[in-house]
Design an enzyme around this catalytic site. Structure first.
Site, PDB file in Angstrom:
ATOM      1  N   HIS A 156       0.832  -1.226   0.000  1.00  0.00           N
ATOM      2  CA  HIS A 156       0.000   0.000   0.000  1.00  0.00           C
ATOM      3  C   HIS A 156       0.855   1.260   0.000  1.00  0.00           C
ATOM      4  O   HIS A 156       0.413   2.298   0.475  1.00  0.00           O
ATOM      5  CB  HIS A 156      -0.946   0.036   1.213  1.00  0.00           C
ATOM      6  CG  HIS A 156      -1.663  -1.252   1.469  1.00  0.00           C
ATOM      7  ND1 HIS A 156      -2.892  -1.551   0.909  1.00  0.00           N
ATOM      8  CD2 HIS A 156      -1.309  -2.336   2.208  1.00  0.00           C
ATOM      9  CE1 HIS A 156      -3.270  -2.748   1.301  1.00  0.00           C
ATOM     10  NE2 HIS A 156      -2.329  -3.254   2.095  1.00  0.00           N
ATOM     11  N   SER A 277      14.097  21.779 -16.414  1.00  0.00           N
ATOM     12  CA  SER A 277      12.882  22.565 -16.624  1.00  0.00           C
ATOM     13  C   SER A 277      13.257  23.884 -17.280  1.00  0.00           C
ATOM     14  O   SER A 277      14.331  24.419 -17.036  1.00  0.00           O
ATOM     15  CB  SER A 277      12.208  22.823 -15.269  1.00  0.00           C
ATOM     16  OG  SER A 277      11.405  23.984 -15.329  1.00  0.00           O
ATOM     17  N   LYS A 283      15.446  22.050 -11.128  1.00  0.00           N
ATOM     18  CA  LYS A 283      14.804  20.774 -11.464  1.00  0.00           C
ATOM     19  C   LYS A 283      15.695  19.798 -12.205  1.00  0.00           C
ATOM     20  O   LYS A 283      16.478  20.167 -13.063  1.00  0.00           O
ATOM     21  CB  LYS A 283      13.582  21.047 -12.348  1.00  0.00           C
ATOM     22  CG  LYS A 283      12.453  21.656 -11.583  1.00  0.00           C
ATOM     23  CD  LYS A 283      11.697  20.593 -10.843  1.00  0.00           C
ATOM     24  CE  LYS A 283      10.227  20.792 -11.103  1.00  0.00           C
ATOM     25  NZ  LYS A 283       9.457  19.643 -10.745  1.00  0.00           N
ATOM     26  N   GLU A 290       9.168   8.540 -16.964  1.00  0.00           N
ATOM     27  CA  GLU A 290       7.780   8.962 -17.189  1.00  0.00           C
ATOM     28  C   GLU A 290       7.319   8.618 -18.609  1.00  0.00           C
ATOM     29  O   GLU A 290       6.186   8.185 -18.818  1.00  0.00           O
ATOM     30  CB  GLU A 290       7.641  10.469 -16.938  1.00  0.00           C
ATOM     31  CG  GLU A 290       7.792  10.823 -15.461  1.00  0.00           C
ATOM     32  CD  GLU A 290       7.903  12.322 -15.210  1.00  0.00           C
ATOM     33  OE1 GLU A 290       7.643  13.119 -16.127  1.00  0.00           O
ATOM     34  OE2 GLU A 290       8.263  12.690 -14.086  1.00  0.00           O
TER      35      GLU A 290
END
Ligand code: ARG
Length: 462
Positions: A156, A277, A283, A290
């Site tokens: 979980h 970024s 970043k 992804e």
């Protein structure tokens, strides 16, 4: 418009119809397979006495010339041909004259395209399989290096019990081993030659289908000519296997994204596999992971698309089946790209072992072991579970871990606790004593590593 038919037509095909029908823009991808199939076909035609040896040799020379010129860029595959079959045949006739018109004897584009698609997917399965082997090797190496690297195991997404990085990676090792096995199964099931099925009902020529099958490295000929031209099961199976590979890569990517996040910092992706970024200078984003996760949808889409295309097609060939190509090519290219990039990404990823270990020590990942300690001292498990629950509540209140409680504090909750509780709940004990096969303990892990080592050796040889 260069078409292989037209004799029974009195009008030119409408340009829009022609464009809608044509497949050259995508089936040019298998010019190699198409030529290879044609060479096998004419070799067999000559062996069966249907062509003379001289005709066969001239056709094969012509075909090899087309192959050479396409590969070296001097012959361009252009849109003026309806499909790759027309391109090859028209160019052959251009080059060697009338004898080229004999190439298509005893063959239909239906068995020809069935063959090309099989040869193409078979070649691709071999390539994908070798990319999976590269990935398995990287995983195996990571496992060997991290038998003693502690981290929390989750359920979980809540800390559950301590494990090792080798154990976590080992789970993916098993998934990709199964993927490898699935690719092999598909290969073995599809490895039969449809050439000679003709349009749907075989031919009246004495074709030697065993010979073409042998020349093209198939196990043998397919056994029903209608099924031969109408079957795309192997493509569906392959797309299902590719979808499963993507599902595994996607889950793994998701974990890497979590581990690489500012909050976790278990791992740091290499600069070469991260992106920045345009506005936020601080970043460093896990875009590759992804994208792998994102592209999974696209591969699933191919599977759904082909399943749906095939579901209403009466026997035998129907033009709907031309739709099998673009989505399969896209799925194959996507999966190949994703496996290679993913392999590079995890082989260069840096591990923050201290952070992982600290995380394993916090969050009561040893609570089960504290309960097991009581069980070993005669307390029934359900009661032990309740006692440790009280310990956890106590620790949460004081903001400490189980290791940080004094023996007095332990004894206040249960007199059974003695000094050896500290060893019993240490990370070394929690992980080190879990040695049933498949568990993270070092003895169990070594057995699995040995099995994997032998497996990798065997698949690299075979
Ligand atoms: N381009 C077709 C395909 O991909 C080749 C087979 C054409 N056969 C036919 N009878 N029109 O399926």
């Amino acid at each position: 418009m260069a078409q292989l038919w037209g004799g029974r037509f009195t009008k030119e095909t409408d340009q829009l119809v022609y464009n809608f029908n044509a497949s050259i823009s995508f089936d040019q991808k298998f010019y190699r397979q198409d030529i290879r199939g044609s060479i096998a076909h004419v070799t067999m035609l000559a062996a069966a006495g249907i062509l003379t040896d001289d005709e066969k040799d001239r056709i094969i020379d012509g075909l090899n010339g087309i192959l050479r010129d396409v590969e070296n860029g001097s012959l361009e595959i252009t849109m003026e041909y309806e499909d790759i079959h027309s391109f090859v045949e028209a160019n052959l006739i251009d080059r060697i004259g009338d004898v080229g018109k004999k190439l298509h004897t005893g063959r239909s584009r239906n068995d020809q395209v069935a063959l090309d698609m099989r040869l193409y997917t078979r070649d691709e399965i071999i390539e994908i399989r070798s990319l999976v082997i590269d990935l398995l090797e990287v995983l195996h190496k990571l496992m060997k290096e991290h038998v003693g690297t502690y981290m929390p195991g989750f359920t979980h997404l809540q800390k559950a019990q301590p494990i090792t990085f080798a154990h976590h990676i080992g789970a993916y090792m098993e998934m990709f081993k199964r993927d490898y096995g699935r690719l092999n199964d598909i290969y073995n099931r599809m490895n039969y030659c449809p050439l000679g099925a003709g349009a749907l009902a075989g031919t009246t020529y004495p074709l030697d289908r065993d010979l073409t099958a042998k020349l093209l490295d198939f196990e043998g000929p397919t056994l029903n000519s209608m099924d031969s031209v109408a079957d795309r099961d192997y493509v569906i199976e392959l797309l299902a296997a590719l979808s499963t590979i993507m599902m595994h890569l996607s889950r793994f990517s998701e974990e890497i994204i979590i581990w690489n996040s500012n909050e976790y910092q278990f791992v740091e992706l290499d600069d070469a596999y991260s992106t920045g970024s345009s506005i936020m200078p601080q970043k460093k984003n896990p875009d590759i992971a992804e994208l792998v996760r994102g592209k999974t949808g696209r591969v699933y889409g191919s599977l759904m698309s082909l399943l749906t295309t095939m579901k209403g097609i009466p026997l035998a060939y129907n033009k709907d089946m031309q739709e099998d190509k673009e989505l399969t090519f896209d799925a194959i290219d996507t999966v190949k790209g994703c496996i290679s990039l993913f392999t590079g990404m995890i082989s260069t990823m840096h591990l923050n072992e201290e952070v992982m270990k600290k995380s394993a020590m916090n969050g009561f990942t040893n609570a089960t072991d504290a309960a097991d300690y009581l069980v070993n001292h005669g307390v029934p498990f359900r009661d032990a579970h309740g006692i440790v629950g009280q310990l956890v509540l106590y620790c949460l209140d004081k903001n400490i871990s189980l290791e940080q409680m004094s023996l007095e504090e332990y004894k206040a909750i249960s007199p059974i606790f003695e000094n050896d509780i500290y060893e019993a709940i240490s990370l070394d004990t929690c992980v080190g004593k879990r040695n049933t096969i498949g568990a993270p303990g070092p003895d169990a892990m070594q057995k699995v590593l040995d099995i994997n080592e032998a497996f990798l050796k065997q698949i690299k040889e075979g």
